[in-house]
Motif scaffolding. Structure first.
Motif, short mmCIF file in Angstrom:
data_model
loop_
_atom_site.label_atom_id
_atom_site.label_comp_id
_atom_site.label_asym_id
_atom_site.label_seq_id
_atom_site.Cartn_x
_atom_site.Cartn_y
_atom_site.Cartn_z
N GLN A 1 57.80 21.27 42.55
CA GLN A 1 58.17 22.22 41.43
C GLN A 1 59.31 23.28 41.80
N HIS B 1 56.63 18.57 35.14
CA HIS B 1 55.17 18.98 35.11
C HIS B 1 54.57 18.41 36.54
N SER C 1 51.11 19.09 38.78
CA SER C 1 49.80 19.47 38.71
C SER C 1 49.14 19.15 40.03
N GLU D 1 42.63 28.10 43.41
CA GLU D 1 43.00 27.45 42.05
C GLU D 1 43.80 28.45 41.28
N ARG E 1 47.49 28.63 39.89
CA ARG E 1 47.82 28.75 38.50
C ARG E 1 48.62 29.71 37.99
N HIS F 1 50.11 23.66 37.38
CA HIS F 1 48.87 23.53 36.57
C HIS F 1 47.86 22.84 37.79
N THR F 2 46.66 23.43 37.66
CA THR F 2 45.69 23.29 38.59
C THR F 2 44.44 22.70 37.89
N VAL F 3 43.61 21.75 38.47
CA VAL F 3 42.46 21.26 38.13
C VAL F 3 41.49 21.35 39.41
#
Length: 133
Positions: free
Chosen positions: A87, A94, A96, A105, A109, A114-116
């Protein structure tokens, strides 16, 4: 689309395979060569052995041309650091990261990554299964 993935475990390998089959250019990084056995023989992307937080390794995987970046190793710290490099240093559009710790998390974020979080996702799915019954 050009994509770089750090981590060739089950998630990384599946993601790389699906993106490759869809015609995207994929570079995948893992620190263990044996991990690339998860990729099918038809995989046309680039597999790079190395640490996903090493800028030269990321360059070898194509990060300078990447439109998307996924950090999916089994370590939160590695995923966070790799995502921040993508980033902030390489300006990937994009980014993630898979983050197992729900507290981390949320923090990352808020920083724009973008986090999962499998922990919260699976918990929610399991709770919703009893609400549906």
């Amino acid at each position: 689309m050009n994509v770089v993935i750090v981590g060739c475990g089950r998630v990384g390998a599946r993601l790389a395979t699906l993106l490759d089959q869809s015609g995207h250019r994929v570079g995948i990084v893992d620190n263990q060569a044996v991990s690339f056995r998860r990729l099918p023989s038809t995989f046309s992307g680039q597999a790079v052995i190395g640490i996903g937080i090493d800028e030269d390794v990321l360059r070898s995987a194509g990060i300078e041309e990447a439109d998307a970046f996924f950090a999916v190793t089994n370590g939160d710290n590695t995923n966070i650091m790799a995502a921040q490099l993508a980033q902030k240093i390489f300006r990937v559009q994009h980014v993630s990261a898979r983050i197992y710790d729900p507290v981390r998390e949320e923090t990352y974020r808020r920083m724009g990554i973008h986090t999962v979080c499998p922990t919260t996702t699976v918990t929610s799915l399991l709770l919703s299964s009893i609400d549906a019954g």
